[in-house]
Structure formats: C-alpha cells, structure tokens
Design a protein around this motif. Sequence first.
Motif, short mmCIF file in Angstrom:
data_model
loop_
_atom_site.label_atom_id
_atom_site.label_comp_id
_atom_site.label_asym_id
_atom_site.label_seq_id
_atom_site.Cartn_x
_atom_site.Cartn_y
_atom_site.Cartn_z
N GLY A 108 0.76 -1.21 0.00
CA GLY A 108 -0.25 0.10 0.15
C GLY A 108 0.96 1.32 -0.15
O GLY A 108 0.30 2.43 -0.30
N ILE A 109 2.22 1.06 0.38
CA ILE A 109 2.75 2.44 0.49
C ILE A 109 3.36 3.13 -0.90
O ILE A 109 3.39 4.27 -0.97
CB ILE A 109 4.07 2.23 1.42
CG1 ILE A 109 4.37 3.48 1.95
CG2 ILE A 109 5.17 1.59 0.57
CD1 ILE A 109 5.43 3.45 2.87
N GLU A 110 3.29 2.20 -1.83
CA GLU A 110 3.64 2.76 -3.17
C GLU A 110 2.40 3.51 -3.81
O GLU A 110 2.41 4.44 -4.47
CB GLU A 110 4.11 1.59 -4.08
CG GLU A 110 5.33 1.25 -3.85
CD GLU A 110 6.28 2.30 -3.90
OE1 GLU A 110 6.09 3.36 -4.61
OE2 GLU A 110 7.48 2.27 -3.27
N GLU A 111 1.06 2.80 -3.40
CA GLU A 111 -0.14 3.44 -3.79
C GLU A 111 -0.25 4.82 -3.09
O GLU A 111 -0.67 5.67 -3.75
CB GLU A 111 -1.37 2.54 -3.48
CG GLU A 111 -2.87 3.17 -3.92
CD GLU A 111 -3.80 2.28 -3.43
OE1 GLU A 111 -4.90 2.85 -3.75
OE2 GLU A 111 -3.46 1.02 -2.91
N LEU A 112 -0.03 4.79 -2.12
CA LEU A 112 -0.12 6.12 -1.29
C LEU A 112 0.71 7.35 -1.95
O LEU A 112 0.44 8.38 -1.96
CB LEU A 112 0.29 6.27 0.26
CG LEU A 112 -0.09 7.36 1.02
CD1 LEU A 112 -1.27 7.96 0.93
CD2 LEU A 112 0.38 6.89 2.72
N ARG A 113 2.02 6.67 -2.13
CA ARG A 113 2.95 7.74 -2.56
C ARG A 113 2.59 8.40 -3.82
O ARG A 113 2.73 9.36 -4.21
CB ARG A 113 4.50 6.97 -2.79
CG ARG A 113 5.46 7.84 -3.60
CD ARG A 113 6.79 7.75 -3.59
NE ARG A 113 7.09 6.34 -3.72
CZ ARG A 113 8.62 5.95 -3.58
NH1 ARG A 113 9.51 6.96 -3.58
NH2 ARG A 113 8.78 4.62 -3.93
N GLU A 114 2.19 7.23 -4.96
CA GLU A 114 1.58 7.68 -6.19
C GLU A 114 0.42 8.44 -6.04
O GLU A 114 0.29 9.57 -7.06
CB GLU A 114 1.40 6.52 -7.06
CG GLU A 114 2.53 5.85 -7.27
CD GLU A 114 2.37 4.46 -8.07
OE1 GLU A 114 1.19 4.21 -8.32
OE2 GLU A 114 3.38 3.72 -8.25
#
Length: 333
Positions: A175-181
């Motif tokens: 989930g952290i990449e989704e949040l960053r994007e």
Amino acid sequence: MSELPGLDLDKLAEHLKVEKLSGELIPGGRSNLTYRVTDGTNRWVLRRPPLGHVLATAHDMSREHRVISALGPTKVPVPHAELLCEDTEVIGAPFYLMEEVRGTAIREQDQARWITPEKATTLSHQLVDVLADLHEVDPNEVGLGDFGRPDGFLTRQVSRWGKQLDNSRSRDLPGIEELRERLAGTVPDSPRPTIVHGDYRLDNCLVTEEPLGISAVLDWEMSTLGDPLTDVGLIYVYWAGLNIEDDPITGTVPSLPGFLTADDLVRRYADRTGTDVKNLGWYIAFGYFKLAVILEGIHFRFTTGKTVGAGFEKLGQFTLPLVQQGLAASKEQ
C-alpha cells in the motif's frame, strides 16, 4: 561515566574547556539523539545525529542551530542556542548545545495526570497558537529568507520522503507505493510560504504547570520554508493517531478530558490565521505517509544496531497501519 552511546564526555569536556562532565541520554527522541550534560554548575542539552544510516539533510545540526537562533527574538518559544560544533573529531558527529529549558515533554498519560479538563483545553489552544505564531514570522526579518525553496515545495516533499523510504526499505510494505503515487498525482496549490517546523506536536514542546504554558518548541531538524499546512496536517495525524489502545503516535494524551479534537485544532488554526483548509485531506494523508517513512527509517536503523532508544523495537509494527490511515485520508480529499 565518561562515555554514553554516541557521546564521549571526556572529549566534550576538553572541547568545552571544563574539567569534567556528567550526562544522560534523554529518552523519547525517535531520530536525532539528545543528551542532558552538566559540569556541576552549568546545564546544557546536546543534540547530535543518529549513530548511523544518516539520510541526506535529515539530521543537519547547523539547520537546527540556525533556526532556533533566528527565532530567539520572536514570540515562538525556543531554547537559547549556545554552541554549534561541526568538527566530527570531537564526538564523532556534528552537534550543538542549547540551554536546558524548564518543562516536560508530555508523551504519556501518566505525565498528564495533573492536567484538568480546563487546563487541557487551554493547553490545546496554546499548542495551536504557538504554531500560528511560527507561521506568522516573516522569514526575511529573522534572517531565514534563504532557509528553503518554497516553489514546488510539496512536489519535492513527496519525492524526498519517497527517496528516504527507498533508502530505508528492508521489507515489503503493501500500500505504500499506492499512497506515494496518489499524493504525487494530487498535489494542491500552497498558501503563502512560511517557516515550517516539520514535526510539530505536543511532545516536541516543553510544557510547564506553573504558569501553564509551552516553554519551548524542540526538534527543529526538519524545519524549512514551505507550506504551513504540512505542519497542520501532521499535527492532525499526531493528534488523531491510529485510534488503538496504547497508541504510540499520540501516547493517548489527547484523549484525556478537555483536550480539543483534531478537527477542533484545525478550526482554531483556520480562525486564528485565516488560512483556507479545504484541501487538508491531502496534507493529512501526506502526514501519515511521512510518519510511516520516519518509523520505517527508525525500524531500519534499530534492526541494524544504528540507533538507541526505549521502545524502538516496537515501532516497525506501526508502519502499515499508518499507510492504511494515509490511504483512507487521501480518499477524503
């Protein structure tokens, strides 16, 4: 004792030209290391970077020293800056000394038993008002006009914390990449730039009981010129926390009777400063992302034996809950 983790007291005494020093590590800090030192007459607080894995610009002692020196004459309560030493031969890292200010950093409910509901409300108001005072300081008037680059600040912040995540990554973080994007793709327009603290919260302030108030704001390592709503979004995160028992983010202090809610803090800030907070959901999501990256960095340093502090072994388990809170906040924009 002549030596503490990260601090050789004999070498420090020689540098300060005093006969002997004693000291102790001040618990509670999650990044830079903080010590209380004394020669038996004078008492100081010393700040230095973590023992290893120092990310670029994240632990710059000269920035901390510069900003508290500049804010000394303003309404913002800061300790008096005593000395900056960038010679790593002294204790193995740059450091600075500041005066020891009376007051307590309130991190847990046990430290707050004396706070009545009325005092809790007053303290909540003061917490917001000190932040508003900071954001009202003219950077040029205090010699901080070149302290940061406000243009493109939010875009660079998302990128910077993303890079720090990459440099501290040691495990899968769903989930952290989704949040960053999502953050990178929805950057809002910023209000007028101000001096921002970068990690403003109750336990980065010293509180006195008599008179009731905030005697000093501490931990300026992430201060710069930029978007003031990053401070507001982050204090919202620290205030609301993870809504779990023994919440390590808030210490559950704001849940005591009389403390304002996170939404009330935002309303007071908006009323006090006239700032439009309609896009605060983005800033709250960014606050959760930033805090997740910070905790992941601490987890990385702790597991590699490069930092010290009580409770550090538990912090890594809270990275993913912070990511989930950030994703939820980003959907509420």
